[in-house]
Design an enzyme around this catalytic site. Structure first.
Site, PDB file in Angstrom:
ATOM      1  N   SER A 143      31.984  52.788  24.381  1.00 35.37           N
ATOM      2  CA  SER A 143      33.101  52.566  23.463  1.00 35.37           C
ATOM      3  C   SER A 143      34.261  53.435  23.927  1.00 35.37           C
ATOM      4  O   SER A 143      34.042  54.468  24.585  1.00 35.37           O
ATOM      5  CB  SER A 143      32.671  52.989  22.053  1.00 35.37           C
ATOM      6  OG  SER A 143      33.802  53.155  21.220  1.00 35.37           O
ATOM      7  N   TYR A 156      29.757  59.155  15.967  1.00 35.08           N
ATOM      8  CA  TYR A 156      29.909  58.006  16.871  1.00 35.08           C
ATOM      9  C   TYR A 156      30.592  58.438  18.178  1.00 35.08           C
ATOM     10  O   TYR A 156      30.118  58.109  19.273  1.00 35.08           O
ATOM     11  CB  TYR A 156      30.714  56.921  16.158  1.00 35.08           C
ATOM     12  CG  TYR A 156      30.723  55.587  16.879  1.00 35.08           C
ATOM     13  CD1 TYR A 156      29.613  54.746  16.850  1.00 35.08           C
ATOM     14  CD2 TYR A 156      31.844  55.169  17.591  1.00 35.08           C
ATOM     15  CE1 TYR A 156      29.620  53.518  17.515  1.00 35.08           C
ATOM     16  CE2 TYR A 156      31.859  53.948  18.255  1.00 35.08           C
ATOM     17  CZ  TYR A 156      30.747  53.130  18.210  1.00 35.08           C
ATOM     18  OH  TYR A 156      30.749  51.916  18.873  1.00 35.08           O
TER      19      TYR A 156
HETATM   20  P1  NAP Z   1      26.368  44.994  14.914  1.00 37.17           P
HETATM   21  O1  NAP Z   1      26.776  43.592  14.730  1.00 37.17           O
HETATM   22  O2  NAP Z   1      26.324  45.909  13.759  1.00 37.17           O
HETATM   23  O3  NAP Z   1      24.951  44.973  15.671  1.00 37.17           O
HETATM   24  C1  NAP Z   1      24.220  46.138  15.890  1.00 37.17           C
HETATM   25  C2  NAP Z   1      22.856  45.762  16.455  1.00 37.17           C
HETATM   26  O4  NAP Z   1      22.119  46.977  16.658  1.00 37.17           O
HETATM   27  C3  NAP Z   1      22.054  44.882  15.510  1.00 37.17           C
HETATM   28  O5  NAP Z   1      21.376  43.905  16.252  1.00 37.17           O
HETATM   29  C4  NAP Z   1      21.058  45.866  14.908  1.00 37.17           C
HETATM   30  O6  NAP Z   1      19.838  45.183  14.589  1.00 37.17           O
HETATM   31  C5  NAP Z   1      20.846  46.831  16.055  1.00 37.17           C
HETATM   32  N1  NAP Z   1      20.296  48.121  15.637  1.00 37.17           N
HETATM   33  C6  NAP Z   1      20.807  48.995  14.762  1.00 37.17           C
HETATM   34  N2  NAP Z   1      19.986  50.050  14.628  1.00 37.17           N
HETATM   35  C7  NAP Z   1      18.923  49.827  15.458  1.00 37.17           C
HETATM   36  C8  NAP Z   1      17.754  50.529  15.783  1.00 37.17           C
HETATM   37  N3  NAP Z   1      17.455  51.705  15.209  1.00 37.17           N
HETATM   38  N4  NAP Z   1      16.899  49.986  16.683  1.00 37.17           N
HETATM   39  C9  NAP Z   1      17.157  48.797  17.260  1.00 37.17           C
HETATM   40  N5  NAP Z   1      18.261  48.067  16.995  1.00 37.17           N
HETATM   41  C10 NAP Z   1      19.127  48.586  16.096  1.00 37.17           C
HETATM   42  O7  NAP Z   1      27.328  45.733  15.953  1.00 37.17           O
HETATM   43  P2  NAP Z   1      27.938  45.340  17.370  1.00 37.17           P
HETATM   44  O8  NAP Z   1      29.398  45.463  17.249  1.00 37.17           O
HETATM   45  O9  NAP Z   1      27.347  44.087  17.896  1.00 37.17           O
HETATM   46  O10 NAP Z   1      27.432  46.600  18.207  1.00 37.17           O
HETATM   47  C11 NAP Z   1      26.694  46.514  19.406  1.00 37.17           C
HETATM   48  C12 NAP Z   1      27.056  47.692  20.296  1.00 37.17           C
HETATM   49  O11 NAP Z   1      28.440  47.614  20.644  1.00 37.17           O
HETATM   50  C13 NAP Z   1      26.875  49.055  19.647  1.00 37.17           C
HETATM   51  O12 NAP Z   1      26.333  49.972  20.587  1.00 37.17           O
HETATM   52  C14 NAP Z   1      28.283  49.478  19.285  1.00 37.17           C
HETATM   53  O13 NAP Z   1      28.438  50.861  19.210  1.00 37.17           O
HETATM   54  C15 NAP Z   1      29.049  48.864  20.442  1.00 37.17           C
HETATM   55  N6  NAP Z   1      30.485  48.687  20.205  1.00 37.17           N
HETATM   56  C16 NAP Z   1      30.930  47.866  19.221  1.00 37.17           C
HETATM   57  C17 NAP Z   1      32.290  47.722  19.030  1.00 37.17           C
HETATM   58  C18 NAP Z   1      32.872  46.834  17.959  1.00 37.17           C
HETATM   59  O14 NAP Z   1      34.097  46.862  17.748  1.00 37.17           O
HETATM   60  N7  NAP Z   1      32.077  46.033  17.272  1.00 37.17           N
HETATM   61  C19 NAP Z   1      33.200  48.424  19.846  1.00 37.17           C
HETATM   62  C20 NAP Z   1      32.703  49.243  20.848  1.00 37.17           C
HETATM   63  C21 NAP Z   1      31.357  49.363  21.018  1.00 37.17           C
HETATM   64  P3  NAP Z   1      18.827  45.573  13.398  1.00 37.17           P
HETATM   65  O15 NAP Z   1      19.656  46.059  12.267  1.00 37.17           O
HETATM   66  O16 NAP Z   1      18.108  44.300  13.156  1.00 37.17           O
HETATM   67  O17 NAP Z   1      17.928  46.625  13.980  1.00 37.17           O
END
Ligand code: NAP
Length: 258
Positions: A143, A156
């Protein structure tokens, strides 16, 4: 388009958002995708959907904060498909968003366990198999927070900074043995995480208009790019989708032109 036939790709956090989009994109390119997350029903359903469309997909419950779960996930992928070509360390959380002195130490530590230690466990349990085969790619979802400070996000920002450090260290240790380790900083993405950020109202990211966010499918295309040798110049670094250089490399609309 990359041909991923005969490749096995393990994806953490594949129950929604970026992880789900990556699973669908890579399966569409011929990969056998192993979806993992805590929500078993959700990953089973996505895997079933991918299979219905002619793709190859398996599902395995895994909480990345539990080392045994992560070790079991890698064993499952190897036992089921005899290989792991790539691991996408994608699972991540941002809640609860709180300023340092209002944060709960147990909840803060939970974010360390998922965002930081979860990535370490992935590297620790995938790389030995990849070394045996002399090849493999690990993409760590990073990120912009890895290199910036945002109010309410101390957990974070510091865990994503730690993940960037893991990317650099793993590249230093195994880059010359056929192991490709690379970070991906996607910019803001329209997923559940951004809804949580908006609800917090704490810093400028929470006030962004939803039109500022890119779709998770764009991030999936960036992951496809990072699995290919043409991205080798970025190994050991965070590849960014917030730059025109990054967008151009993936074939996405430029930042400057939207
Ligand atoms: P999201 O829609 O909230 O998805 C998060 C995923 O992580 C879900 O599949 C969730 O599944 C899983 N997860 C959470 N806790 C977990 C655990 N303890 N063990 C295994 N899986 C777990 O968010 P997203 O935006 O797709 O995020 C994905 C990645 O992108 C993250 O690393 C986030 O930091 C990064 N990111 C996101 C953004 C953004 O703007 N969205 C920007 C930069 C980076 P379950 O709840 O079913 O376990």
């Amino acid at each position: 388009m990359t041909n991923l036939s005969d490749n096995t790709v393990v994806i953490t956090g594949a129950s929604r958002g970026i992880g789900e989009a990556a699973a669908r994109q890579l399966a569409g390119l011929g990969a056998t995708v192993v979806l993992s997350a805590r929500s078993s029903a959700r990953i089973e359903k996505i895997a079933e959907d991918i299979r219905t469309q002619g793709g190859h997909a398996l599902a395995r419950r895994c909480d990345v904060s539990q080392e045994q779960d992560v070790a079991g996930l890698m064993r499952f992928a190897i036992d089921s498909t005899s290989r792991i070509d790539a691991l996408i360390n994608n699972a991540g959380i941002i809640e609860p968003i709180a300023r340092l002195i209002e944060s709960d130490p147990d909840e803060w530590s939970r974010v360390v366990d998922v965002n930081f230690k979860g990535v370490y466990y992935g590297l620790r349990h995938a790389i030995p198999h990849m070394l045996e085969r002399g090849r493999g790619t690990v993409v760590n979802i990073s990120s912009g927070a890895a290199t910036s400070a945002l109010e309410g996000w101390s957990h974070y920002c510091s865990t994503k900074a730690a993940v960037l450090s893991l990317t650099r260290c793993a590249h230093r240790e195994y880059g010359d043995q056929g192991i490709r380790v690379i970070g991906l900083s996607p910019g803001t993405v329209a997923t559940q995480m951004q809804s949580q950020i908006k609800r917090s109202g704490i810093n400028p990211v929470s006030r962004l208009d939803s039109s500022a966010h890119i779709p998770p499918e764009w991030v999936a295309r960036a992951i496809e790019f990072l699995l290919d040798k043409s991205s080798d110049a970025f190994l050991g670094t965070d590849f960014s989708l917030k730059t025109d250089e990054g967008r151009k490399a993936v074939g996405l609309p430029l930042v400057t032109t939207g």
